[in-house]
Scaffold this active site. Sequence first.
Site, PDB file in Angstrom:
ATOM      1  N   SER A  81     -43.916  48.886  21.603  1.00 21.98           N
ATOM      2  CA  SER A  81     -43.808  47.807  20.618  1.00 21.98           C
ATOM      3  C   SER A  81     -43.989  46.471  21.324  1.00 21.98           C
ATOM      4  CB  SER A  81     -42.443  47.853  19.935  1.00 21.98           C
ATOM      5  OG  SER A  81     -41.464  47.358  20.833  1.00 21.98           O
ATOM      6  N   LYS A  82     -44.001  45.432  20.522  1.00 24.99           N
ATOM      7  CA  LYS A  82     -44.201  44.065  21.031  1.00 24.99           C
ATOM      8  C   LYS A  82     -43.219  43.726  22.155  1.00 24.99           C
ATOM      9  CE  LYS A  82     -47.238  42.050  18.074  1.00 24.99           C
ATOM     10  NZ  LYS A  82     -48.480  42.391  18.734  1.00 24.99           N
TER      11      LYS A  82
END
Length: 464
Positions: A239-240
Amino acid sequence: MSLVTRFAPSPTGALHIGSARTALFNWLYARGRGGKFLLRIEDTDKARSTDTNTQAILDGLTWLGLDWDGEPTSQAANANRHAAVANELLAAGAAYKCFSTQEEIEAFREKARAEKTSTLFRSPWRDVPASDHPDAPYVIRIKAPRDGQTTLHDEVQGDVTWQNDQLDDMILLRSDGTPVYMLAVVVDDHDMGVTHVIRGDDHLANAFRQNMIYDAMGWNKPIFAHIPLIFGPDGKKLSKRHGATGAAEYQAMGYPAAGMRNYLARLGWSHGDDEFFTDAQAKEWFDLSGIGKSPARFDFKKLENICGQHIAAADDAALLQEIQNYLAATGAEGLTETQADGMLRGMHCLKERAKIMPELIEKAHFILTERPIAPDEKASKNLDDVSRGILGELTPHLQNASWSRDALEQVVASVAEAHEMKLGKLAGPLRAALAGRAVTPSVFDMMLVLGQDETIARLQDASA
Ligand code: GLU
């Protein structure tokens, strides 16, 4: 039978790095086997699909060099065909009209929850003859098997078994006549002649639902390969938080496409201990049996390392083109012809130890900049009066030197010696004079790339 793979992104967002890896696996598999790699945009979710996202996906694939065969198709454009298949299943008795209202379904579920039984909706209309049908809105549902189990073979997961009582009579056609996604995927894969479905393992459960449609239509099933997701370095879904997750972000950071392909291929797939390989090798080696069952971890250091190796191994002209593409994609000013010529001449020394395009461009600063060179702060510190005097002394020697590495090394060494200096001590002032930087390619490389006149002029500028 010719091999056909496909990449079927939903344009509800830009191209995620995990989807790019799915596309790459499909591309490698088809390209390595003389097959076709098709692109289908799954745009049935009208509210969330946008043209901008579709374009971003096409751009991302293009940047990565994953060319598809023919035109991309739109799933939404095939809605009539999907509906026709639902009606065929209805006519064949493999599907039925269900008149249950939303409230009735909710009531069923509530009761099931209270009684702790399965909340999968069991429609009372499954076996009601058409003569008893009301004149009311209906959906078309498939008749799912109610008992026994289904085993599907998956090239990555092996044999996977599903209890049939976990399958519901899923809707094929909504009451407004629009087909559901699950039906669209199967019909499109069948119509496109897809032989291998290689996709994320978040779709594994869907395969069992899709399988019912294949069975009901009597269609040949594709070979399935559900690949594990990509995790971050900490073992959690990428994820980010871990870093960039969009393909476009990697393009904007200037990662070379060949390096990305190589690294993404290694995410979840392996061929012995090979880490660095060419496209040709990847196409030859890629096989579904090399895909691992457990999630791969994204390792940013490894990505950089592989990218550096690809830049070092790249053809100079191709690399120049990639730099120009990078500048265009990031909205930066393009290279002039003189700059491009200079970079091509200097590429051999620029591409050592550069991992991304901005590093190549930074190394090329001595080529891209023009006289008079304005040294940056660090470089200025290397240009005191003493060293400027030495640079001034160097120029007449360089005027008489033949412009070869050996000759240049000798000239600089003898001047350094005359001042009882180590050769390395002269490097700082020379870097400052030639490039205006403290960190540059080797001074002799720079001299050879710049040529005699330009080198001397820059040294004169600095010593004046
Ligand atoms: N459209 C789906 C997705 O983007 C892929 C479906 C499939 O590959 O079957 O996740």
